[in-house]
Scaffold this motif. Structure first.
Motif, PDB file in Angstrom:
ATOM      1  N   VAL A  19       7.162  -6.999  -2.802  1.00 43.39           N
ATOM      2  CA  VAL A  19       5.689  -7.525  -2.532  1.00 43.39           C
ATOM      3  C   VAL A  19       5.584  -8.951  -2.719  1.00 43.39           C
ATOM      4  O   VAL A  19       5.084  -9.430  -2.080  1.00 43.39           O
ATOM      5  CB  VAL A  19       4.727  -6.902  -3.503  1.00 43.39           C
ATOM      6  CG1 VAL A  19       3.491  -7.407  -3.798  1.00 43.39           C
ATOM      7  CG2 VAL A  19       4.701  -5.397  -3.170  1.00 43.39           C
ATOM      8  N   MET A  20       6.362  -9.356  -4.069  1.00 41.99           N
ATOM      9  CA  MET A  20       6.351 -10.720  -4.176  1.00 41.99           C
ATOM     10  C   MET A  20       7.130 -11.796  -3.191  1.00 41.99           C
ATOM     11  O   MET A  20       6.970 -12.778  -3.022  1.00 41.99           O
ATOM     12  CB  MET A  20       6.920 -10.948  -5.874  1.00 41.99           C
ATOM     13  CG  MET A  20       6.109 -10.176  -6.811  1.00 41.99           C
ATOM     14  SD  MET A  20       4.535 -11.094  -6.980  1.00 41.99           S
ATOM     15  CE  MET A  20       3.766 -10.043  -8.360  1.00 41.99           C
ATOM     16  N   ASP A  21       7.981 -10.899  -2.573  1.00 44.90           N
ATOM     17  CA  ASP A  21       8.791 -11.510  -1.445  1.00 44.90           C
ATOM     18  C   ASP A  21       7.880 -11.736  -0.118  1.00 44.90           C
ATOM     19  O   ASP A  21       8.654 -12.485   0.572  1.00 44.90           O
ATOM     20  CB  ASP A  21      10.052 -11.077  -1.357  1.00 44.90           C
ATOM     21  CG  ASP A  21      11.096 -11.269  -2.334  1.00 44.90           C
ATOM     22  OD1 ASP A  21      10.972 -12.262  -3.183  1.00 44.90           O
ATOM     23  OD2 ASP A  21      12.108 -10.554  -2.419  1.00 44.90           O
ATOM     24  N   GLY A  22       6.704 -11.236  -0.233  1.00 45.89           N
ATOM     25  CA  GLY A  22       5.983 -11.574   0.890  1.00 45.89           C
ATOM     26  C   GLY A  22       6.172 -10.270   1.869  1.00 45.89           C
ATOM     27  O   GLY A  22       5.364 -10.475   2.873  1.00 45.89           O
ATOM     28  N   TYR A  23       6.337  -9.308   1.514  1.00 50.54           N
ATOM     29  CA  TYR A  23       6.388  -8.152   2.231  1.00 50.54           C
ATOM     30  C   TYR A  23       5.346  -7.153   2.060  1.00 50.54           C
ATOM     31  O   TYR A  23       5.137  -6.989   0.994  1.00 50.54           O
ATOM     32  CB  TYR A  23       7.858  -7.375   2.204  1.00 50.54           C
ATOM     33  CG  TYR A  23       9.237  -8.123   2.544  1.00 50.54           C
ATOM     34  CD1 TYR A  23       9.189  -8.874   4.082  1.00 50.54           C
ATOM     35  CD2 TYR A  23       9.930  -8.542   1.836  1.00 50.54           C
ATOM     36  CE1 TYR A  23      10.262  -9.665   4.214  1.00 50.54           C
ATOM     37  CE2 TYR A  23      10.856  -9.437   1.975  1.00 50.54           C
ATOM     38  CZ  TYR A  23      11.181  -9.813   3.383  1.00 50.54           C
ATOM     39  OH  TYR A  23      11.999 -10.754   3.526  1.00 50.54           O
ATOM     40  N   ALA A  24       4.735  -6.209   3.227  1.00 53.63           N
ATOM     41  CA  ALA A  24       4.068  -5.205   2.778  1.00 53.63           C
ATOM     42  C   ALA A  24       4.891  -4.109   2.455  1.00 53.63           C
ATOM     43  O   ALA A  24       6.329  -3.683   2.903  1.00 53.63           O
ATOM     44  CB  ALA A  24       3.223  -4.932   4.231  1.00 53.63           C
ATOM     45  N   VAL A  25       4.412  -3.345   1.408  1.00 59.99           N
ATOM     46  CA  VAL A  25       5.095  -2.110   0.670  1.00 59.99           C
ATOM     47  C   VAL A  25       4.303  -0.974   0.985  1.00 59.99           C
ATOM     48  O   VAL A  25       3.156  -1.043   0.715  1.00 59.99           O
ATOM     49  CB  VAL A  25       5.459  -2.323  -0.671  1.00 59.99           C
ATOM     50  CG1 VAL A  25       5.973  -1.184  -1.291  1.00 59.99           C
ATOM     51  CG2 VAL A  25       6.485  -3.694  -0.711  1.00 59.99           C
ATOM     52  N   MET A  26       4.941   0.075   1.408  1.00 53.50           N
ATOM     53  CA  MET A  26       3.766   1.339   1.471  1.00 53.50           C
ATOM     54  C   MET A  26       4.907   2.314   1.627  1.00 53.50           C
ATOM     55  O   MET A  26       5.937   2.205   1.989  1.00 53.50           O
ATOM     56  CB  MET A  26       3.085   1.125   2.978  1.00 53.50           C
ATOM     57  CG  MET A  26       3.637   1.044   4.236  1.00 53.50           C
ATOM     58  SD  MET A  26       2.567   0.738   5.536  1.00 53.50           S
ATOM     59  CE  MET A  26       2.083  -0.957   5.351  1.00 53.50           C
ATOM     60  N   ARG A  60       1.282 -12.932   1.784  1.00 54.05           N
ATOM     61  CA  ARG A  60       1.128 -12.254   3.038  1.00 54.05           C
ATOM     62  C   ARG A  60       0.366 -12.501   3.892  1.00 54.05           C
ATOM     63  O   ARG A  60      -0.987 -12.411   3.680  1.00 54.05           O
ATOM     64  CB  ARG A  60       1.503 -10.641   2.747  1.00 54.05           C
ATOM     65  CG  ARG A  60       1.722 -10.010   4.027  1.00 54.05           C
ATOM     66  CD  ARG A  60       2.535  -8.568   3.580  1.00 54.05           C
ATOM     67  NE  ARG A  60       1.947  -8.116   2.836  1.00 54.05           N
ATOM     68  CZ  ARG A  60       0.856  -6.958   2.879  1.00 54.05           C
ATOM     69  NH1 ARG A  60       0.384  -6.732   4.005  1.00 54.05           N
ATOM     70  NH2 ARG A  60       0.170  -6.422   2.075  1.00 54.05           N
ATOM     71  N   GLN A 111       1.439   1.589  -3.106  1.00 52.35           N
ATOM     72  CA  GLN A 111       2.183   2.813  -3.217  1.00 52.35           C
ATOM     73  C   GLN A 111       3.627   3.097  -2.704  1.00 52.35           C
ATOM     74  O   GLN A 111       4.147   2.493  -1.790  1.00 52.35           O
ATOM     75  CB  GLN A 111       1.511   4.201  -2.574  1.00 52.35           C
ATOM     76  CG  GLN A 111       0.118   4.411  -2.913  1.00 52.35           C
ATOM     77  CD  GLN A 111      -0.685   5.449  -2.434  1.00 52.35           C
ATOM     78  OE1 GLN A 111      -0.930   5.346  -1.503  1.00 52.35           O
ATOM     79  NE2 GLN A 111      -0.690   6.788  -3.064  1.00 52.35           N
ATOM     80  N   THR A 163       9.771   0.114   2.129  1.00 51.83           N
ATOM     81  CA  THR A 163       9.600   1.060   1.820  1.00 51.83           C
ATOM     82  C   THR A 163      10.672   1.440   0.635  1.00 51.83           C
ATOM     83  O   THR A 163      11.881   1.110   0.830  1.00 51.83           O
ATOM     84  CB  THR A 163       9.880   2.445   2.743  1.00 51.83           C
ATOM     85  OG1 THR A 163      10.954   2.707   2.755  1.00 51.83           O
ATOM     86  CG2 THR A 163       8.838   2.306   4.056  1.00 51.83           C
ATOM     87  N   GLY A 222       4.949 -17.302  -0.707  1.00 46.68           N
ATOM     88  CA  GLY A 222       5.250 -15.830  -0.815  1.00 46.68           C
ATOM     89  C   GLY A 222       3.864 -15.039  -0.524  1.00 46.68           C
ATOM     90  O   GLY A 222       3.903 -13.885  -0.741  1.00 46.68           O
ATOM     91  N   ARG A 228       7.599  -8.981  11.537  1.00 43.44           N
ATOM     92  CA  ARG A 228       6.740  -8.857  10.358  1.00 43.44           C
ATOM     93  C   ARG A 228       7.314  -7.483   9.675  1.00 43.44           C
ATOM     94  O   ARG A 228       7.239  -6.456  10.436  1.00 43.44           O
ATOM     95  CB  ARG A 228       5.259  -8.558  10.824  1.00 43.44           C
ATOM     96  CG  ARG A 228       4.236  -8.524   9.764  1.00 43.44           C
ATOM     97  CD  ARG A 228       2.835  -9.029  10.405  1.00 43.44           C
ATOM     98  NE  ARG A 228       2.600  -8.417  11.443  1.00 43.44           N
ATOM     99  CZ  ARG A 228       1.902  -7.196  11.327  1.00 43.44           C
ATOM    100  NH1 ARG A 228       1.592  -6.649  10.329  1.00 43.44           N
ATOM    101  NH2 ARG A 228       1.146  -6.742  12.615  1.00 43.44           N
ATOM    102  N   TYR A 232       9.033 -16.115  -9.293  1.00 44.28           N
ATOM    103  CA  TYR A 232       7.862 -16.422  -8.835  1.00 44.28           C
ATOM    104  C   TYR A 232       6.820 -17.344  -9.671  1.00 44.28           C
ATOM    105  O   TYR A 232       6.234 -18.177  -8.903  1.00 44.28           O
ATOM    106  CB  TYR A 232       7.199 -15.152  -8.576  1.00 44.28           C
ATOM    107  CG  TYR A 232       7.977 -14.354  -7.700  1.00 44.28           C
ATOM    108  CD1 TYR A 232       8.637 -14.543  -6.442  1.00 44.28           C
ATOM    109  CD2 TYR A 232       8.621 -13.126  -8.309  1.00 44.28           C
ATOM    110  CE1 TYR A 232       9.447 -13.626  -5.726  1.00 44.28           C
ATOM    111  CE2 TYR A 232       9.306 -12.140  -7.683  1.00 44.28           C
ATOM    112  CZ  TYR A 232       9.706 -12.513  -6.285  1.00 44.28           C
ATOM    113  OH  TYR A 232      10.705 -11.719  -5.697  1.00 44.28           O
ATOM    114  N   GLY A 281       5.056 -14.368  13.442  1.00 36.79           N
ATOM    115  CA  GLY A 281       5.366 -13.157  12.271  1.00 36.79           C
ATOM    116  C   GLY A 281       4.015 -12.921  11.545  1.00 36.79           C
ATOM    117  O   GLY A 281       4.245 -12.211  10.379  1.00 36.79           O
ATOM    118  N   ALA A 333       2.213 -15.560  -4.516  1.00 41.12           N
ATOM    119  CA  ALA A 333       3.092 -14.529  -4.276  1.00 41.12           C
ATOM    120  C   ALA A 333       2.749 -12.999  -4.151  1.00 41.12           C
ATOM    121  O   ALA A 333       2.179 -12.680  -5.117  1.00 41.12           O
ATOM    122  CB  ALA A 333       4.269 -14.548  -5.133  1.00 41.12           C
ATOM    123  N   GLY A 334       2.914 -12.385  -3.046  1.00 36.37           N
ATOM    124  CA  GLY A 334       2.273 -10.988  -3.112  1.00 36.37           C
ATOM    125  C   GLY A 334       0.965 -10.937  -2.559  1.00 36.37           C
ATOM    126  O   GLY A 334       0.426  -9.713  -2.583  1.00 36.37           O
TER     127      GLY A 334
END
Lengths: 419, 419, 419, 419
Positions: D249-256, B234, C400, D238, B232, D234, C189, B252, B208-209
């Motif tokens: 993040v752990m749910d598989g999304y990009a974070v920025m 990416r 970030q 934020t 999980g 996708r 997780y 996706g 995950a992550g």
């Protein structure tokens, strides 16, 4: 404005149609680039092209591109409920294209359009469901000048393949539906999303937690299943094909006969290309409040004739949503009169997938003309066309792929390299 | 125990192998039913079958079924790291089957096994990667009595198709890999799950992550991508084929060139069937701590030769997990020496998918025998076999499907029904 | 090596334990940064800390950090099956930390360890399941010098809250489990992934297409459900809490009573923190071949006592996998003797989540010491600690986030701004 | 028809409103059962209830239930764009309920409605965003007879908590938003689905393959993220909160940070409850053709004021879809004028989730009346109400849950049971 024949709702709707067509153009960069390139060389100069397609803003972009590439184009509706009247107006007024179709037309008007397409003695046909081509085959004398045709749907290709197998096909047909850039995208991502869209617009029900039955696990069916699962529904698949049934099981869906599913589900969507998939015997088993929709090409998948006969009462409760009151006080709801739910209740496929389907249409018509005469068979889309469409699409999205290195190309053609 | 030739680790491991084979049999009802049916009629009576396959509990169930169907069977390892030594012992001791292979064997031992398979003058070959068939083609005099062969993998089918195109193929080969009940299931669900399994056993990292790159979006690649997303991670996909790249985008995933992916990802898995997919030029761009694994058939997808040359130091940090210290103090980790991660670090495909692959193997061998002589080409698995396997599998799972009604069959064969 | 008391399998396993601990350290940057910072200031100087935790490579990183921060640390196993013997050896030999625990120990050895932890008169306790704290409460005279304790699990916090409500708690306890950076990550997780991992290592079955029952939809249960769905299983949830049941429905799972689920599923996993969740009355309804596992803290969720009594025969078919033959020739399979499947059959939580849990442990111990004396209650982890852990973790991942602007802060504190 | 004050579009739209309200009632069985039960006992007899809510078919079912339970009810719009004019007509004509609101009303009309609600000297208030309660606090003399209020939204609860902390709150308020059966369902599944619905109706773009930014990972944000992922987009998240960022993040999304996301995304949706989340500094970095929508309560999340000032031209290209032409020929598109996209462009939350929110509203009003006088604080919904709503909902869906056995209840309350 040049004097042309047409049969549409109201030519004054053109401004709204122009805007809608421009909005679709934003999402159709591949057709856009073909339009731009071939408006100079005009490969269709002197040819009459008759199109029997859903009259939508996406189709508008195709027929405009064909016209700018030199063709004389006419367009008739391929479905009585799917016409966007303002787009029809835009094509007539702003582009002098003959259009026949109005939303909600009756069967007589529908066939008037198809006849008009035939009587102008077209050189090329573009079909969606094979009604146009089938009609030509009833009036064979009109087929003389036809170089060939293209067909957009699974349903149409099945019909035409049957025709070819019986040696009755009169001219070559390109099965645009079978192009990878068509059926892998349009049927899966397009139908998947737009069916959800149609369901939501027609009912506004919460999909999360609902039990939804998808009849048929072809490309359309799996697109719908994927998206309904993505919206939180619990999906049951019904199939007649054991291979597809097994794939559905492995993809995490429950698989069972449609009559078993009938008693437990909230929602039923057909996508088989076949008839009487939801028969009266099945419908009578359903829970009170069950919702029925069809995402297959023709309105034959739900047996509405029998349902109407058995129902005590039929009431329209929202636009495109009819309640049938059954004996025993149970009710079932049918969307869009059993016609293609994504076209009847929403706006059909998003422009981004039609972009690829219609780029295949454009290039397949060019192929028919350039390779004339071809024998009267059903042809696949040439792989170069498929690749070209994919490459143009990726480019328009700013996505880059790798290229095979020299050593990799060599490796792929060898047989003696091993462990 | 009959005196037979064999080369395995330790025949005394048989009891553990018997239990393991029995556990796999629980998940292999289709092969189980073939074994039961054909142990009476013995269709392979008098035939020698040589199998070059991963020596696992699933393979054991196949070769036992072939033997009980009358064949004399011998088995050699198709990969130096994938042998389950206790299963080899079980086959030798309890079933008197000749087996050649031990986990971690060197290249010399590997080819000893393949030679032994050839020298016994087999009538039928079963191959996994085409090393056996390729070797036969180097010693053509030995191929005289061969009726035909089957091939299990994408990689092998590519090699054999190249051989056939060069008119060098000596006997008919059935591309078992291309059966729908094989490649749609084994490559997608089998490789997908077992690659995750291999990753977890080898590293125990949290998925995950993490950002994971999948090189190749064929059936294996999309199975791995689907499962890593399901855990999980990416996922980034790299491709050389624009159509597949476009599918990955629509599914996706991010798609980009491998060098762009190299700088942002934590994890890289190759599944292309090609060579040098992770080249030194790519590896040198990776973040400190990047993890590399291969899920493609041969250990050529990661350029380990160059990596080893460039690395300052190589340390084994866990079983099947090597750290390479690079100039600049960065480290990369390679799983299972770049061999098939699901076999090297876990137990290979789950029995439930091998059940279908191996049922296709069994029935394709029967097809080769019954239709002898066939010309020397690469044949698809006959569709009846595919359907039969799917039907048996569904039955064993208790899943029922619908049947076409009379009216539906008629509808599917018509062309004049329309809107 | 300083002379210290210990009870472990074999001190010579230390090198393997060192490597394994170093591998975990890679994924534990937050604990790593605490270790680095506090090895200078030594906040635990002069304090004895007794830890009852799973003896794994992740725990090793925590106790080493505590020791380098000045504490005298001792460690005993919190579960008889979860000890990594080589890690125990590494702590004893390389760090002179007293360790009590060996994989597969009996109950007597288990309580020997706990007693040893108590008899050294610790100042701080770290517990996992509350066995250590509960034992101290039976021998109250030994609790005099204790400043406080921390508890890692949901199960333990429930026990301690009951103790506090009965006014029996002797010292303050920080419920580390309830920190957001603990239970939202570790339980969801961590347990999610490692339960799948345990299932695969123990059985190697294909999860795609299997029907899996998850008993309990708390954080652990939903983690497991999410990951099994991600691997292609069809998930059924059972619950006693209507709110959680409703969430499970909306998340797309089938919800039903456990006895209804018993007859249709292939796989059962308990994660409730309660007892007798899979009772004999439920087990006797299951299909032949059903697989049972427990992911809850204690081995009481599956009623193994009754199952053993009713079974005609019990056979070990793979490591950590027992077959019970039931009357009527049906068999059920139990994983890891009904103990935590992720620890018994795999390696427990991945280091990346334990990193956050253990950073909370470290900082909560520091909080107990710095705020001594606190009244004897169950305390939440102070939010500053939670935030600090999250911030350190994100930083280590290179992620970030945004910061509130001045205008945004003001907006969040106003009440008069409206439409 | 009794003479009552109202300000709506057209009372003759009542028949369509009646049908729409009846359709919603199908999906609102919990409110339906409250209506049925309390129409006999009439707990609100003699009380005036003023509701400031979105005037939709779901709200209609609530206010009708309140009226049938004895209250005199008046309703004003809580948002200028969300009113369903035919529903307003239905309430006025068929139920003699005072309604103030018409779709697209200006700010003056909006506050006329709110004033009318206050001037009738209500005993109970129902608010959505706290505009009604805030206005009452400006005209304190009117608050004398008020027993209490309820608040539906996160945004409103934040405002009221600020008011309470400043000791300015004049009467008790129940934070209905914070009920588990409200915010866990309405915010997540309701906003998630209806935001997708709004996007599709307003744009008809293909979501598969698009890069979508979700600003804010609260319950609304994660619902939207989950559904957009489910439609094949996708997703980038934020956040300002490190804990939520880590979950994303752990749910598989990009974070920025939002400015980094601005340059790569196709679609932006705000769901933060804060202001200026998409500032001009961010918007100016976006790609040509970027689409902006807001799913947060107030239209302050996108800085439309500055955008309008900077834009060279603004054009309406489809209903509820405006194009802003920026310097440098780039265009951005804004949906629904930056107001709640699910209400402005679609039909708001599906009835099935509003059923639970409004059952909480109904029972919380009953709680305020029965427990009068309560001190002026913000109260949570009593847990019994939450449980009752969940239980009724499950029952209406035919879903059954387990009950704790005697031995399980005992186990949960013990502390001495251990390993």
């Amino acid at each position: 404005m040049k004097k042309i024949p047409y049969l549409i709702k109201n030519v004054d709707l053109a401004p709204a149609g122009r805007q809608r067509t421009a909005w679709a153009a934003r999402e159709m960069p591949v057709v856009g680039s073909l339009r731009k390139n071939y408006s100079r060389t005009k490969p269709f100069q002197g040819l009459r092209i008759s199109c029997c397609l859903h009259i939508t803003s996406e189709t508008a972009n195709l027929v405009i591109a064909l016209k700018e590439a030199g063709a004389e184009v006419a367009l008739a509706a391929s479905n009585p409920l799917s016409t966007q009247d303002e787009v029809a107006a835009h094509l007539v007024r702003d582009h002098s294209i003959s259009v026949f179709g109005l939303k909600g037309e009756n069967e007589r008007t529908y066939y008037t359009g198809i006849r008009a397409l035939i009587e102008r003695q077209p050189h090329l046909l573009v079909d969606d469901g094979a009604d146009l081509i089938a009609t030509v085959h009833r009036y064979k004398s009109l087929a003389g000048q036809i170089l060939g045709a293209t067909e957009e749907t699974t349903t149409g290709v099945i019909r035409l393949t049957n025709l070819a197998q019986k040696k009755l096909l009169l001219f070559p047909v390109v099965a645009v539906n079978n192009a990878d850039t068509k059926h892998l995208f349009d049927n899966r991502y397009g139908t998947g999303q737009s069916t959800v869209d149609g369901l939501l617009r027609a009912t506004n029900i919460l999909l999360a937690g609902k039990v939804a039955v998808i009849c048929g696990y072809g490309w359309c069916g799996r697109g719908i299943a994927m998206r309904l699962k993505g919206m939180g529904a619990r999906v049951i698949v019904t199939e007649v094909n054991p291979l597809r049934a097994l794939e559905a099981v492995m993809d995490g869906y429950a698989v069972m006969p449609v009559k078993a599913a009938a008693t437990v589900a909230d929602l039923f969507i057909t996508a088989t290309g076949n008839t009487t998939v939801l028969s009266w015997e099945t419908i009578r088993l359903m829970k009170d409040g069950a919702i029925l929709a069809n995402a297959g090409h023709f309105n034959v998948e739900i047996d509405l004739a029998t349902l109407s006969k058995k129902a005590l009462q039929k009431t329209r409760v929202r636009p495109y949503l009819d309640e049938y009151l059954l004996p025993g006080k149970r009710r079932v709801f049918v969307l869009g009169e059993g016609r293609l739910v994504n076209l009847a209740c929403a706006e059909g496929h998003p422009a981004a997938v039609m972009d690829m389907s219609f780029a295949n249409q454009f290039l397949s018509l060019k192929f028919l003309k350039e390779n004339h005469p071809l024998s009267a068979r059903v042809y696949p889309v040439p792989p170069e066309i498929d690749q070209a469409v994919a490459t143009l699409k990726l480019k328009s999205m700013g996505v880059q792929v790798d290229r095979l290195s020299h050593i990799q190309k060599e490796y792929l053609h060898s047989w003696h390299l091993g462990t």
